[in-house]
Design an enzyme around this catalytic site. Structure first.
Site, mmCIF file in Angstrom:
data_model
loop_
_atom_site.group_PDB
_atom_site.id
_atom_site.type_symbol
_atom_site.label_atom_id
_atom_site.label_comp_id
_atom_site.label_asym_id
_atom_site.label_seq_id
_atom_site.Cartn_x
_atom_site.Cartn_y
_atom_site.Cartn_z
ATOM 1 N N LYS A 55 50.001 53.834 39.024
ATOM 2 C CA LYS A 55 50.014 55.097 38.275
ATOM 3 C C LYS A 55 51.313 55.870 38.539
ATOM 4 O O LYS A 55 51.963 56.333 37.597
ATOM 5 C CB LYS A 55 48.796 55.949 38.656
ATOM 6 C CG LYS A 55 47.490 55.413 38.083
ATOM 7 C CD LYS A 55 46.245 56.092 38.656
ATOM 8 C CE LYS A 55 44.977 55.488 38.052
ATOM 9 N NZ LYS A 55 43.733 55.991 38.637
ATOM 10 N N GLN A 99 41.903 59.955 43.278
ATOM 11 C CA GLN A 99 41.401 58.601 43.017
ATOM 12 C C GLN A 99 40.005 58.420 43.611
ATOM 13 O O GLN A 99 39.740 58.803 44.755
ATOM 14 C CB GLN A 99 42.380 57.569 43.619
ATOM 15 C CG GLN A 99 42.040 56.128 43.333
ATOM 16 C CD GLN A 99 42.176 55.738 41.859
ATOM 17 O OE1 GLN A 99 42.922 56.347 41.101
ATOM 18 N NE2 GLN A 99 41.451 54.725 41.435
ATOM 19 N N ASP A 122 42.099 63.561 34.474
ATOM 20 C CA ASP A 122 41.008 62.586 34.384
ATOM 21 C C ASP A 122 39.953 63.036 33.370
ATOM 22 O O ASP A 122 39.105 62.230 32.965
ATOM 23 C CB ASP A 122 40.295 62.478 35.747
ATOM 24 C CG ASP A 122 40.698 61.231 36.513
ATOM 25 O OD1 ASP A 122 40.987 60.206 35.871
ATOM 26 O OD2 ASP A 122 40.695 61.290 37.759
#
Ligand code: GUN
Length: 296
Positions: A55, A99, A122
């Site tokens: 990422k 995460q 997200d």
């Protein structure tokens, strides 16, 4: 026999990254700074580590300042929330991602809820999740939509075009994939069923689907004879399984070999949904950055 086409997630992701790169360049020229994404990882989960490195690296490649924050497995909830609060308050940070999974002593929901909704790339914060469910249509420039279902939707749109009236089945009801995926498919005017591990006669339910999205996290569960001839199959699963001689390989939630010749199109694993998820995260970072400087 149908000639099954393979939906190339790597190519879709490269095309989306190219668009994001152009938006990041325009953002830099207009606001004299790069959009910025901060990715937090807690502990040493090997797969998570590899995901967050990808990422941050891909962020750099499209002109986003990607910042990786590595925290100890034992960090307290209070300390982690302190890190999030500082990023929330820091004007140059546009996107924050924590995460998952988190270590057991941390409560994922309360950690995710701490992220400012404006920086929640997200799309997991209740305000963004609620926004997806209360909108009248999908506005990709104004909403932070969870990356995995967003990537699936983009591939479905490019494979099928107009989906109006089609029968869609989503297998899996998670907050990360199944629930938002079902809502996105409803906005496409499909008739959606959300199936799961307790669904009665799951094979028959799947067999009714023109569009089948599988996100259950169990290797090769959906068999060839669960698939309607010509259906478009999106395989969200990424499962590592032994391949003999101490080695392992990645497989999806669908028995892909069996689906070939039956499905009209299918995403492979690897090289399907995975790359699009990361590309959508970069896309969401640009959405967040643009909304922060000029709210709609
Ligand atoms: N772990 C697996 N998928 C995801 C995701 O989409 N976002 C975050 N933050 N963690 C994940």
């Amino acid at each position: 026999m149908t000639d099954t086409s393979i939906i190339d997630g790597l190519a879709h992701a490269a095309a989306l990254r190219e668009k994001t790169r152009e938006r990041a360049k325009a953002f830099l020229e207009k606001y004299d700074r790069k959009p910025r994404l901060d990715v937090i990882i807690v502990g040493n989960h090997p797969a998570s580590r590899s995901y967050v490195t990808t990422k941050a690296k891909q962020a750099h490649e499209v002109g986003i300042e990607g910042n990786l924050i590595e925290l100890a497995e034992t960090i307290s909830a209070r300390k982690l929330e302190g890190v999030i609060d500082r990023l929330n308050a820091f004007p140059q940070v546009d996107g924050i991602l924590v995460q998952l999974p988190l270590p057991d002593h941390l409560n994922s929901a309360s950690v995710l809820n701490r992220i400012s909704p404006a920086k929640d790339v997200d799309g997991f914060h209740p305000l963004n999740a609620g926004g997806l469910f209360t909108a009248t249509k999908l506005d990709m420039k104004a909403m932070l939509v969870p990356c995995t279902p967003l990537g699936c939707l983009m591939m479905l749109r490019s494979t099928l075009g107009d989906m109006t009236g089609k029968t869609a089945v989503v297998v899996g009801r998670s907050n990360i994939v199944g629930k938002p995926m079902a809502q996105l498919l409803a906005y496409e005017n499909t008739t959606v069923t959300v199936a799961h591990s307790r669904t009665a006669d799951l094979p028959a339910v799947c067999r009714a689907a023109d569009i089948l999205v599988v996100a259950i996290g169990k290797p090769q569960t959906v068999r060839g004879d669960w698939i309607k001839p010509g259906a478009v199959v999106i395989d969200v699963g990424i499962n590592r399984v032994p391949s003999g001689q101490g080695k392992s390989r990645l497989v999806g939630d669908v028995a892909t070999e069996e689906a070939l010749g039956i499905a009209g199109a299918i995403t492979p694993v690897p090289g399907g949904v995975g790359p699009m998820t990361v590309a959508c995260l970069l896309h969401n970072t640009l959405v967040a950055a643009e909304l922060r400087v000029s709210p709609r």
